[in-house]
Each structure stands twice: as structure tokens, then as C-alpha cells.
Design a protein around this motif. Structure first.
Motif, PDB file in Angstrom:
ATOM      1  N   PHE A 256     -33.808  59.279-125.056  1.00 56.46           N
ATOM      2  CA  PHE A 256     -32.802  58.359-124.624  1.00 56.46           C
ATOM      3  C   PHE A 256     -32.849  57.710-123.259  1.00 56.46           C
ATOM      4  O   PHE A 256     -32.999  56.534-122.956  1.00 56.46           O
ATOM      5  CB  PHE A 256     -31.413  58.561-124.798  1.00 56.46           C
ATOM      6  CG  PHE A 256     -30.435  57.822-124.513  1.00 56.46           C
ATOM      7  CD1 PHE A 256     -29.745  56.971-125.207  1.00 56.46           C
ATOM      8  CD2 PHE A 256     -30.024  57.730-123.142  1.00 56.46           C
ATOM      9  CE1 PHE A 256     -28.935  55.953-124.941  1.00 56.46           C
ATOM     10  CE2 PHE A 256     -28.810  57.058-122.751  1.00 56.46           C
ATOM     11  CZ  PHE A 256     -28.561  55.954-123.723  1.00 56.46           C
ATOM     12  N   ASP A 257     -33.241  58.420-122.233  1.00 58.14           N
ATOM     13  CA  ASP A 257     -33.291  58.052-120.942  1.00 58.14           C
ATOM     14  C   ASP A 257     -34.498  57.245-120.542  1.00 58.14           C
ATOM     15  O   ASP A 257     -34.548  56.724-119.616  1.00 58.14           O
ATOM     16  CB  ASP A 257     -33.461  59.393-120.111  1.00 58.14           C
ATOM     17  CG  ASP A 257     -32.033  60.214-119.759  1.00 58.14           C
ATOM     18  OD1 ASP A 257     -31.112  59.722-120.417  1.00 58.14           O
ATOM     19  OD2 ASP A 257     -32.007  61.200-119.332  1.00 58.14           O
ATOM     20  N   HIS A 264     -32.996  54.139-118.803  1.00 60.06           N
ATOM     21  CA  HIS A 264     -32.574  53.989-117.207  1.00 60.06           C
ATOM     22  C   HIS A 264     -31.309  53.148-116.915  1.00 60.06           C
ATOM     23  O   HIS A 264     -31.125  52.535-116.207  1.00 60.06           O
ATOM     24  CB  HIS A 264     -33.945  53.336-116.622  1.00 60.06           C
ATOM     25  CG  HIS A 264     -34.998  54.034-116.916  1.00 60.06           C
ATOM     26  ND1 HIS A 264     -35.419  55.278-116.339  1.00 60.06           N
ATOM     27  CD2 HIS A 264     -36.335  53.703-117.843  1.00 60.06           C
ATOM     28  CE1 HIS A 264     -36.662  55.509-116.837  1.00 60.06           C
ATOM     29  NE2 HIS A 264     -37.145  54.776-117.615  1.00 60.06           N
ATOM     30  N   GLY A 265     -30.464  53.070-118.067  1.00 62.88           N
ATOM     31  CA  GLY A 265     -29.016  52.555-117.936  1.00 62.88           C
ATOM     32  C   GLY A 265     -27.992  53.417-118.103  1.00 62.88           C
ATOM     33  O   GLY A 265     -28.144  54.446-117.253  1.00 62.88           O
ATOM     34  N   PRO A 266     -27.156  53.279-118.870  1.00 68.67           N
ATOM     35  CA  PRO A 266     -25.893  54.240-119.109  1.00 68.67           C
ATOM     36  C   PRO A 266     -26.349  55.464-119.628  1.00 68.67           C
ATOM     37  O   PRO A 266     -27.393  55.612-120.028  1.00 68.67           O
ATOM     38  CB  PRO A 266     -25.113  53.579-120.233  1.00 68.67           C
ATOM     39  CG  PRO A 266     -25.713  52.139-120.482  1.00 68.67           C
ATOM     40  CD  PRO A 266     -26.984  51.988-119.970  1.00 68.67           C
ATOM     41  N   SER A 267     -25.536  56.567-119.333  1.00 68.73           N
ATOM     42  CA  SER A 267     -25.798  58.086-119.596  1.00 68.73           C
ATOM     43  C   SER A 267     -25.933  57.860-121.278  1.00 68.73           C
ATOM     44  O   SER A 267     -25.243  57.095-122.003  1.00 68.73           O
ATOM     45  CB  SER A 267     -24.765  58.858-118.807  1.00 68.73           C
ATOM     46  OG  SER A 267     -23.436  58.804-119.654  1.00 68.73           O
TER      47      SER A 267
END
Length: 367
Positions: A256-257, A264-267
Motif C-alpha cells: 500500500f505504502d 506515499h499519501g494517506p496512511s
């Protein structure tokens, strides 16, 4: 209700190993995923259409025909057919041919595409995206239903006495879904023709999807195709599962990250709270998916995105085992209990042929 998977065909490095699959590996993996989907009892396999790196999802009819030759039951669909940059004459020919090759096991989803550079590559302007989608589909709709078409529009050369070949199987065109993330004009288009509306549903909050589906339903009824709750709705979704929810979160987090779209956006936790992404146990996926009905009503097709962000093939196949063995059987049962009798099932080639024949018989009786 139909359940299945869709792929966007991204070629993404595995963030846990740093390895990027070759295009060959990713293409072959797509075929294995489609075959696995049928093996575990899913109803639909759908592929997107991209013409730029890092994707291998060009030539969807080639992929679907190859998969069709190795499967027997699963419906083969697109999660985007680029109605804006693909000549509707070519779409008419290609998908009618595919329809014959796979004995009617095909439908398709029209989409505008969201990759700006693709438009000029095919001689189009992205600023014309909505008008292109409207004009091109109007022509495609006629090409599949009229034996001889004369036509003139804004975006391609006129047609004079043109017959698209082959003609649709049994005289019945493939069913069409119109897919959109954010364009109310596409919901309106789907409603106008009485076609299906597929809300992508994987990046936006539930409130947005609710508004889009509600617009489509109201306009479907306005155009006289049935009541609003009889409109044909499909939803996308994203899931990653392990038996233990914490194991699922821990394993999926690096993917996801670093995902090409939302990395590289929301957690992960924020994204799960704000969108339909569900990372956890099979039971959590079941409960979340059943909850979609609360804001879109009874719907006909649920597709999951399972093979993105660099996930290795082995992991994707494990996900499909969980989906087919533990999730979909429960969803089938629960959704069937909830669905009123007057709400139709998702159209298939067989049901469309039967409806056509029934209408013809009724016309004979009343003539």
C-alpha cells in the motif's frame, strides 16, 4: 449477483524484494489469475485497457480470447474499454468476434480513461473526453443493432451503408456497463440507454459513490427502463486478506505504502476508513461488502481488485482461494436473501436472448 475480479495490469516492483516482474511474467500471470478465478467459483474476470507503461493491459480482446480458450464458464469482461480513443467501428468488430469465440461469455465496460497522454497518441484531445464518449457510444450502439448504418458525427469520418461484421451472436449485442469514477455525464449516458452503471468505488468515499449511483438510478427510471431499484449497478472494491487481520495489515502495508496510485499519501488506516479498501480477515471483507448495499441499494455485480501494487502471483492466488472459499459463498447467500424479487439479476447472454425472444412472442400475441 455476480462476483469477480478486475485487473489494471500494472507492472510494479515488489517493495519487499525490490524485484520487478517482466512484461512476459505479468502477462502470463494475468492468465493464471483469470483461470484461478474460474477454478474458485467466481463469475467474472475483467481486464482494463492501458496503452502506456507501467501497464500490460493493451489489446484486451487478445487477452480475453486467450483466457476464453482455457476456461468454460467465467464471464469475460473489460474493466475499461476506451470508448474515447478506440474507434467504435473497431470495438464493434472486435467484441462481436470475441462474443462468438467464447460462446457469448462476454460483456464490456465503457470508460474514458484517465491517462492524459493517451489521447494525442490516438489523435484525440482529452478536453473532448465526454463528447467523445457520448458520440462514439451512440455509433457503437447502432452498429450492433442495425444491419446497415449511415452516420455522420464530429470526431470520425462518416459511414455510408456500413455493416459491421461479424454481427452479434444470436443477434444480441454484448451487455454494456458504463464505468466512471467521477463523471455524472457517464451515469446519465448509462441511464439513457438502459445499460449498466459501474461505479469504480475504490478511491472515493462512500458518499460520492452513493450520489453517483443515485443519479443513475433516478435517470434510469426517468427514461422508462424500470423503477430506480431495478437499475443495473456494479461496484469495484479492494481487499487483502489473511486469517488474522493483523497479519493482513502487516503484510499488505509495504504494498500500500508504495502503490503507484495512492502510495506515499494517506496512511493505510486512513485510506481504509475513507474508501472501501478492506485489509483484514475474510469476515471483515464480508461485513464491509454487505455494507455497500446500505448506500447503493441492491446491485448486480461486485468486482474486487486483487493483483495490484506489486503483489507476487503466489500471494494473489492465495487471495483468490480466500475469496472463492470463504468470502463469496457467504456474500452470495446473504445478498440473495436481501434482494427483492422484482430486482433483476445481472444480464448474461442467455438472459438477454431469452428476453428478446419473450418480447417477440408478446408482440406476436398482441399483433
Amino acid at each position: 449477483m455476480q462476483f469477480g475480479i478486475f485487473t489494471v495490469g500494472d507492472v510494479t516492483p515488489d517493495p519487499t524484494t525490490g524485484r520487478t516482474p517482466s512484461e512476459y511474467e505479468r502477462i502470463k500471470a494475468t492468465v493464471e489469475i483469470a483461470k484461478k478465478a474460474e477454478e474458485v467459483g467466481l463469475d467474472v474476470f475483467a481486464t482494463g485497457e492501458h496503452h502506456n507503461p507501467p501497464f500490460i493491459a493493451s489489446a484486451p480482446t487478445t487477452t480475453l480470447a486467450y483466457v476464453g480458450a482455457q476456461t468454460e464458464r467465467i464471464i469475460l469482461s473489460t474493466s475499461t474499454t476506451l470508448i474515447t480513443t478506440t474507434d467504435p467501428v473497431l470495438i464493434a468488430e472486435d467484441y462481436a468476434k470475441l462474443q462468438h469465440l467464447v460462446d457469448g461469455r462476454v460483456d464490456l465496460m465503457m470508460g474514458r480513461g484517465n491517462t492524459g497522454p493517451v489521447y494525442p497518441w490516438f489523435g484525440k484531445d482529452i478536453r473532448d473526453g465526454i463528447p467523445l464518449a457520448i458520440e462514439n457510444y451512440a455509433l457503437l450502439h447502432r452498429l450492433w443493432r442495425e444491419d446497415v448504418v449511415s452516420w455522420e458525427g464530429k470526431f470520425r469520418t462518416p459511414l455510408q451503408g456500413y455493416t459491421s461484421t461479424p454481427r452479434p451472436l444470436d443477434g444480441v449485442p454484448p451487455f454494456v456497463w458504463h464505468g466512471s469514477i467521477r463523471s455524472p455525464e457517464i451515469a446519465e449516458q448509462a441511464a439513457y440507454y438502459g445499460d449498466g452503471f459501474f461505479a469504480n468505488h475504490i478511491f472515493w468515499p462512500a458518499s460520492h459513490t452513493e450520489r453517483m449511483v443515485d443519479l443513475y438510478r433516478r435517470r434510469f427510471e426517468h427514461y422508462g427502463h424500470g423503477t430506480a431499484d431495478q437499475a443495473i449497478v456494479g461496484l469495484g472494491g479492494q481487499a487483502f486478506m489473511r486469517k488474522n487481520s493483523q497479519d493482513a495489515i502487516s503484510e499488505f502495508r509495504p504494498y500500500f505504502d508504495n502503490a503507484p496510485v495512492y502510495g506515499h499519501g494517506p496512511s493505510l488506516e486512513d485510506f481504509m476508513a475513507q474508501t472501501p479498501l478492506t485489509v483484514g480477515s475474510p469476515q471483515q471483507v464480508i461485513e464491509r461488502t454487505l455494507g455497500f448495499r446500505d448506500y447503493v441499494g441492491d446491485y448486480q455485480r461486485q468486482l474486487f481488485l486483487m493483483d495490484h501494487a506489486g503483489l507476487p502471483l503466489k500471494t494473489v492466488l492465495e487471495q483468490l482461494d480466500l475469496l472463492g472459499e470463504e468470502v463469496v459463498p457467504v456474500l452470495r447467500k446473504e445478498f440473495a436473501v436481501l434482494k427483492p424479487a422484482h430486482v433483476p439479476d445481472a444480464p448474461t447472454h442467455a438472459s438477454l436472448v431469452a428476453a428478446r425472444d419473450a418480447a417477440a412472442d408478446l408482440e406476436e400475441v398482441t399483433a
